[in-house]
Design a protein around this motif. Structure first.
Motif, short mmCIF file in Angstrom:
data_model
loop_
_atom_site.label_atom_id
_atom_site.label_comp_id
_atom_site.label_asym_id
_atom_site.label_seq_id
_atom_site.Cartn_x
_atom_site.Cartn_y
_atom_site.Cartn_z
N TYR A 107 46.31 47.25 40.60
CA TYR A 107 46.36 46.31 41.72
C TYR A 107 46.69 44.90 41.25
O TYR A 107 47.40 44.15 41.92
CB TYR A 107 45.03 46.32 42.50
CG TYR A 107 43.94 45.46 41.88
CD1 TYR A 107 43.75 44.14 42.27
CD2 TYR A 107 43.10 45.98 40.90
CE1 TYR A 107 42.77 43.35 41.71
CE2 TYR A 107 42.11 45.21 40.32
CZ TYR A 107 41.94 43.89 40.73
OH TYR A 107 40.97 43.10 40.16
N SER B 172 46.01 41.59 46.68
CA SER B 172 45.30 42.64 47.39
C SER B 172 43.92 42.82 46.78
O SER B 172 43.64 42.34 45.68
CB SER B 172 46.07 43.97 47.32
OG SER B 172 46.16 44.41 45.97
N LEU B 173 43.05 43.51 47.50
CA LEU B 173 41.73 43.79 46.98
C LEU B 173 41.83 44.77 45.82
O LEU B 173 42.79 45.54 45.74
CB LEU B 173 40.84 44.38 48.08
CG LEU B 173 40.46 43.45 49.22
CD1 LEU B 173 39.74 44.24 50.31
CD2 LEU B 173 39.59 42.31 48.73
#
Length: 212
Positions: A56, A67-68
């Protein structure tokens, strides 16, 4: 993401005694200032550091779209795959900053990993009571934690009264979650990071001696 294509950031001392696979925290990647400082200090203690970005974080670096973090089972899977890519020429340790250290601690028993290190363990979210320690009673190996005394994710006042057989916590004077002390302490973040690296080195020596 094809994990066999991940490029490690390798900090190699001339005569390494061990290798540390080092993961980043939730919000900043392997190239952050904290990670660079820590790797430099560890290198001075003859520890070869292999930093990496979770998928990520690499996507954010590549695209600029934040993003998380991925769910923990996926982060653990990614970590395990990278462990398998490490050669067996040096004793291997795993760890990380904050979330990265937590992921490493959740890997369970692994034949290649001698011990786990967390630099600022996130015992709980700030001002939350839900603790993230349920796996501490069933760790796959010893867990060494370098923790700032004022860490909002688990301060000395909160944690010191507890103990776990496989966990050793080294408290860093006046440090926060990024090991930053207040000016009035007379200390600097660089000094605390250096102390954390020294603790890591000393703990590696103990583990290697015990395994002889």
């Amino acid at each position: 993401m094809r994990w066999h294509l991940i490029k490690f950031i390798k900090d190699k001392p001339a005569q390494p005694k061990a290798r540390l696979l080092l993961a980043h925290g939730a919000g900043a990647g392997a190239g952050s200032d904290f990670m660079c400082q820590l790797a430099t200090q560890l290198q001075q203690h003859h520890i070869e550091v292999w930093r990496f970005n979770f998928a990520y974080m690499q996507r954010f670096i590549d695209t600029g779209k934040r993003s998380l973090p991925d769910k923990f089972p996926l982060l653990q899977q990614q970590f395990r795959q990278l462990i398998e890519q490490c050669p067996d020429d040096l004793p291997l340790f795993a760890g990380g900053k904050s979330m990265g250290g937590r992921v490493a601690s959740m890997l369970g028993p692994h034949s290649k990993i001698k011990a786990i290190f967390a630099f600022g363990y996130p015992f709980h979210a700030p001002k939350k009571q839900q603790w993230r320690i349920e796996h501490f009673t069933a760790l796959g190996s010893k867990l060494f934690i370098a923790q700032g005394e004022r860490d909002a994710f688990g301060s000395r006042d909160e944690v010191a009264a507890q103990s776990w057989p496989q966990v050793t916590v080294n408290w860093l004077t006046d440090g926060d979650h990024d090991l930053k002390p207040r000016v009035k302490s007379g200390l600097t973040q660089s000094q605390l990071i250096a102390q954390a690296a020294k603790f890591c080195s000393r703990s590696i020596d103990e583990v290697l001696l015990a395994n002889q």
